[in-house]
Design an enzyme around this catalytic site. Structure first.
Site, short mmCIF file in Angstrom:
data_model
loop_
_atom_site.label_atom_id
_atom_site.label_comp_id
_atom_site.label_asym_id
_atom_site.label_seq_id
_atom_site.Cartn_x
_atom_site.Cartn_y
_atom_site.Cartn_z
CG HIS A 73 43.31 43.83 26.72
ND1 HIS A 73 44.20 43.02 27.30
CD2 HIS A 73 43.92 45.09 27.42
CE1 HIS A 73 45.23 43.93 28.21
NE2 HIS A 73 44.34 44.92 28.18
CG ASP A 128 0.47 -3.95 2.73
OD1 ASP A 128 0.76 -3.51 3.31
OD2 ASP A 128 -0.07 -3.86 1.79
CB CYS A 153 44.53 36.73 25.65
SG CYS A 153 45.84 38.00 24.57
CG HIS A 175 -0.49 0.14 2.06
ND1 HIS A 175 0.04 -0.77 3.27
CD2 HIS A 175 0.42 1.27 2.97
CE1 HIS A 175 1.18 -0.20 4.49
NE2 HIS A 175 0.42 1.09 4.46
CB SER A 196 1.86 1.89 7.62
OG SER A 196 2.35 2.50 5.97
#
Length: 1096
Positions: A815, A316, A742, A307, A348
């Protein structure tokens, strides 16, 4: 052959001359023509089919059962074929060869016989038999006949063989010429020709020369063997030859263990689920198309049913064994019980374990349950065969689309008019494209999430008409663009949608913008403003047009007028006072943080594999924070020229509100206004991303207290910052960047935009290539150059957002703010918000002081603190590297400025010149950095000049005279190495010392530095010899050999130059004393040169 002899002796004839033969004897048997044996069949009577010993001597003269020649009269007409005539001719020839003579005169075959004048044979009466031969005559005739027949047979076979081989020779001549330079080898596939190797060709030539030296040519020849007299040769016998059989090798079957098969199933289905792909499972010519489907958060297998294809059948679906195994593999991973009510449309074909479904359900043939639909509240199994009447009562869980199509098809057929055209309709648009057209049109007029939802319909109808018109106008434009790209043949739909868009939009526009333009520049008619006013008047005259472009033209004109007005004012002022660089009120969009696939259920960014590879950053450039010790160790971040207070202490929240408000007050620095330091220019224009942010009145925007967060990456330089959770580590502790690193937060922010497959290479490249080049506290130009390199290799990082970058103009520091914020306030803010904007600092044409600011500070304080220690350590390392090639190569490739420290001592310069250090370094940087190669070439020339000098004071004077030029060359070289500031500091010290000594000498003072220089040189000159003695024996020998060769070459050149200089001086002296050149003097130049060469 015996038959021919018998035919030549006697033969029965009829009166008409035809040959005859007794087929059977009186007993009804077939007789052999040689041995006269009787057989029941004619086939066995042939001599070749039984062991025939030939006719016996006694039987020979009495034998009359053979087919023999007829003796005929000359007057009897004979009609014979060509083959019979040829056979008779061969028999006559054989008789002539053997020397047999017939009685009187007779002929064999067509030969006439004149024994009597009358016919000697009547019809059915045998002719007279010739006289009986003796035994010796019969034997002689047999032997001669056998030899004649054998000779003719051999000649005929030889001619046939030569004819056959001549044709074969012609066919194979071309192939033999091709194969002359190759060899034929036997492989698994058969015989193959390959080109001969040089050794094989040499062997063929040797064998050919050996055969040629013998002078003999081998030719095929035939050997004849004499047979016994009692045997007769019947020619060659066909023998069967063996045929090479092809060996069929059966492919080895691949055998896997159960665990391996489960792993294979898991990997294949995981890939299929990740990319939403279908997998076809084949088992004994039965196939099932499957895919992965999540039901209630559980991964299960979904099978394609009938289906799904639009076929309603009693049964099916059917599963093969492989599909069952895969389904059990996924279904058994969880023990979750699925209520039957939770299984609905879209499920399904999903395969459950029957035991994992609660509620009403039909039976199944095994432990699996394949969902089909529901009938009367009961789940139906797809593999069960249902009755025909029950089949249409099932509510299939994927049949909604078919219902829509059936209703659409039926309604369209009912509503369409009868065809009145003069053509036959031909399908040019596929049904799938028709579905796309219907969806696009429905979306334009009916914007619902689900087309069956009544609430969506109510919400759409409740909107005002203006919003509905605006939606149709905008959605229609998107539909036109999509249809033009996907279905070019649907121009009829796009044309109608465009016509609708033009009609529903208001054709008039507001003239307020034109009034503002007139107020701004209406009074100015010079230059470009005259054209702008003319354009504004034209737009006013064209009011009422139906096109939408006029409105955008009004907006563009207004912005253009404002820009020209500001630009004119700025040019007129010619100063920094007109500089405006307002920060954007909206935050920039980072699409990497908006992708749903990269966010979890809470909307947080998921690092995935990027988080694992980010450990390379944590392990190398971050430090762990131990909360047990408190945050006091990290509240003040020291820089080489100052400090910055972090807001990490605010993570500890006090209970008192007053104390909490006091923590919002930061530590302010001296405020600095807008100056030329705050801007960057290129080609005379401001580069706004590389400048500081200002307010509308032109004053700089100063930073405030930046609140801290815990384990976050803060990105976004404008608007509200975005917080991204840091990758989870094993310890779960907090991390902070090391001093001088940094800027690693910039690369961390770029990692967000890098794809997971490139994360490993990106982190390795940054750790191994970028970070060693930048080192601690690099300049902003170097950081931007590194970002440019990464943007070329990984283009996705160009749109990456940067962390907030603060500018300290008093200490010339950038910075880069991390998640711990900043308590120090009053910094300027850099406007650059993305990597592509930061790359502008790398342009050489950019003018401004900020591109030379350090990211984290300069290194002056660090150098002053340990300058002497680090310098002495580097000099010691340089001396050790002179006689260690590996260490020297490492210094040349990583820190070439260390070589410049050789100027502190002439002995180090001479040792490096003799070992070829400068030459090796020049070759390395010749194509990598030309400024560095020029600096090294200058050092090599300086060391050569120092080596030629013998006086220590003169050597130091040569070094002092080259310091300024050496510093200028060093400034043009790469300055990303850690040792550059140390070398620069040493050069500055030596230059200042030379200038101070020159001033003292100019003022009349005496500078006594010879003894100090001698002591320093004595100490440093011993170090190369000391390190040379520590080497291994082989290394020492090799090093001494290199030094000896270089010294011999160098002193050979020096000796030649000194000799030429001395000869020049002698020429001048002779000419001055004797009035002529020394070549004319008896004590010529040869003797003087010879004496001088002895001295030197």
């Amino acid at each position: 052959m015996s038959t021919l002899v018998c035919q030549a002796v006697a033969a029965p004839v009829w009166s008409n001359g035809a040959r005859t033969r007794r087929i059977r004897d009186a007993d009804g048997e077939y007789r052999c023509t040689q041995c006269d044996m009787g057989f029941d069949s004619m086939t066995m009577a042939r001599p070749v089919n039984h062991c025939c010993d030939g006719i016996m001597i006694d039987e020979y003269n009495l034998y009359d059962d053979d087919p023999i020649m007829h003796l005929v009269d000359s007057k009897t007409p004979i009609k014979r074929g060509s083959q019979e005539t040829e056979g008779d001719g061969m028999a006559a020839e054989a008789i002539k060869v053997t020397g047999a003579e017939p009685v009187n005169c007779f002929m064999v075959g067509t030969i006439k016989c004149k024994i009597n004048e009358n016919s000697i044979v009547a019809k059915g009466v045998m002719a007279a038999i010739p006289r009986q031969l003796t035994q010796d005559e019969v034997f002689m005739r047999k032997a001669r006949l056998q030899a004649a027949v054998a000779k003719s047979t051999i000649e005929r076979e030889e001619k046939e063989r030569q004819f056959a081989f001549s044709k074969l020779e012609e066919k194979l001549r071309a192939r033999r010429e091709k194969l002359k330079d190759g060899i034929v080898i036997k492989t698994r596939k058969g015989l193959e020709w390959r080109e001969a190797t040089p050794n094989q060709q040499r062997g063929k030539l040797q064998s050919t020369s050996f055969d040629a030296s013998g002078g003999k040519t081998l030719t095929p020849h035939t050997i004849y063997c004499k047979t016994k007299s009692s045997k007769f040769s019947n020619g060659g016998v066909k023998c069967a030859t063996s045929k090479k059989m092809r060996t069929v090798r059966k492919p080895q079957s691949l055998k896997m263990k159960t665990e391996s098969i489960d792993v294979l199933i898991e990997q294949v289905m995981t890939i299929a689920g990740k990319h939403a792909k279908q997998v076809t499972l084949i088992d004994k010519q039965k196939t099932n198309r499957v895919w992965i489907r999540r039901v209630n958060g559980v991964r299960l297998l979904q099978v394609e049913t009938k289906h799904h294809k639009g076929i309603i059948s009693q049964k099916d679906a059917s599963l093969n064994n492989l599909t069952k195994r895969v389904a059990r593999h996924f279904a058994r991973k969880t023990a979750y019980i699925h209520p039957s009510d939770s299984i609905t449309h879209g499920h399904s074909g999903v395969v459950f374990l029957r035991a994992n479904i609660s509620g009403s359900k039909s039976y199944s043939i095994d432990d699996l349950f394949v969902v089909r639909g529901k009938r009367n509240g009961k789940l139906m199994e797809s593999r069960n065969k249902v009755a025909w009447r029950k089949m249409f009562q099932i509510d299939h869980f994927s049949i909604v689309g078919i219902k829509i199509w059936n209703a659409f098809d039926a309604e369209y057929v009912k509503l369409r008019d009868e065809s009145v055209s003069d053509h036959d309709c031909v399908g040019g648009i596929t049904p799938e494209e028709c579905g796309i057209l219907a969806a696009q049109i429905l979306r334009v007029f009916y914007p619902c999430w689900r087309i069956t939802c009544t609430k969506c319909i109510s919400n759409w109808l409740s909107k005002p008409t203006s919003e509905q018109i605006e939606h149709i106008y905008e959605r229609g434009n998107l539909a036109i663009q999509d249809l033009n790209k996907r279905i070019p043949s649907a121009h009829h739909v796009t044309q109608m949608v465009e016509l609708l868009r033009q009609r529903i939009k208001n054709t008039t526009f507001d003239m307020g913008n034109n009034t503002k333009v007139h107020e701004l520049i209406g009074h100015r008619q010079d230059g470009v403003f005259r054209h702008l006013n003319r354009l504004n008047n034209s737009i006013l005259a064209a009011n009422g047009s139906s096109t939408i472009e006029w409105e955008s033209m009004n907006e563009s004109l207004l912005e253009l007028a404002r820009w020209h007005n500001k630009r004119t004012e700025s040019i007129a002022s010619g100063g920094i006072s007109s500089f405006r660089n307002k920060i954007s009120a909206k935050a920039q969009i980072n699409f990497a943080l908006m992708c749903d696939n990269q966010l979890d259920t809470n909307g947080n960014f998921v690092w995935g594999e990027r988080g694992y590879h980010a450990k390379r950053f944590f392990s190398e450039f971050f430090t762990k924070i131990d909360p047990k010790d408190g945050y006091s160790h990290h509240t003040v971040r020291a820089t080489p020229t100052g400090v910055r207070h972090l807001a990490i202490g605010n993570l500890i929240i006090p209970g008192d509100l007053q104390k909490l408000r006091e923590k919002l007050e930061g530590v302010s620095i001296t405020a600095v206004g807008i100056s030329e330091k705050c801007v960057s220019r290129r080609n005379g224009d401001f580069v706004y991303p590389c400048s500081c942010v200002t307010s509308e009145n032109g004053k700089p925007v100063l930073s405030d207290v930046i609140l801290p967060t815990r384990n976050h990456l803060v990105i976004g330089n404008t608007g509200d910052p975005k917080l991204v959770d840091l990758p989870k580590t094993e310890t779960g502790r907090m991390w902070i960047a090391k001093e001088g690193y940094c800027y690693i937060n910039i690369f961390f922010a770029m990692l967000v935009n890098v794809s997971e497959k490139d994360a490993k290479d990106f982190t390795k490249f940054v750790r191994d290539e970028i970070m060693p080049q930048l080192g601690k506290w690099p300049t902003m130009m170097d950081v931007a150059t590194a970002c440019y390199k990464l943007a070329i290799i990984y283009p996705d990082v160009r749109d990456a957002q940067l962390p907030r970058i603060l500018v300290d103009h008093s200490e010339q520091i950038f910075h880069v703010i991390d998640s711990y914020g900043s308590m120090t306030t009053g910094y300027h803010i850099l406007k650059a918000g993305t990597v592509s904007q930061l790359i502008s600092f790398a342009h050489g044409a950019l003018l401004g002081e900020m591109k030379m600011y350090r990211v984290g500070g300069t290194q002056k304080m660090e150098i002053n603190m340990c300058c002497c220690q680090r310098k002495n350590l580097l000099i010691k390392q340089l001396i050790r590297a002179i006689y260690r090639p590996k260490l020297l190569t490492e210094i040349i490739e990583t820190e070439p400025f260390v070589l410049m420290l050789a100027i502190v001592s002439p002995s180090i310069l001479k040792a490096m010149f003799r070992s070829g250090t400068f030459n090796q370094a020049i070759k390395f940087y010749m194509h990598r950095s030309k400024p560095t190669a020029q600096t090294l070439a200058f050092l090599e020339a300086l060391s050569e000049r120092v080596s030629r000098s013998r006086v220590l004071s003169e050597q130091f004077n040569i070094i002092d005279g080259a310091l300024k030029e050496l510093k200028s060359l060093a400034n043009m070289s790469m300055r990303t190495q850690h040792t550059y500031p140390i070398v620069q500091n040493q050069l500055d010290i030596m230059i200042e010392r030379v200038s101070a000594d020159a001033e003292l000498l100019r003022d009349g003072f005496v500078v006594s530095k010879g003894r100090v220089q001698a002591l320093i040189e004595k100490k440093l000159s011993r170090r190369p010899e000391k390190f040379l003695h520590r080497l291994a024996i082989c290394t020492t020998i090799a090093t001494n050999y290199v030094i000896f060769k270089s010294e011999a070459w160098f002193w050979r050149i020096v000796r030649k130059q000194r000799l030429e200089l001395f000869q020049g001086s002698m020429d001048g002296a002779f000419e001055l004393i004797f009035g002529r050149r020394q070549t004319d003097h008896p004590l010529g130049a040869h003797k003087v040169a010879a004496d001088v060469s002895k001295w030197w």
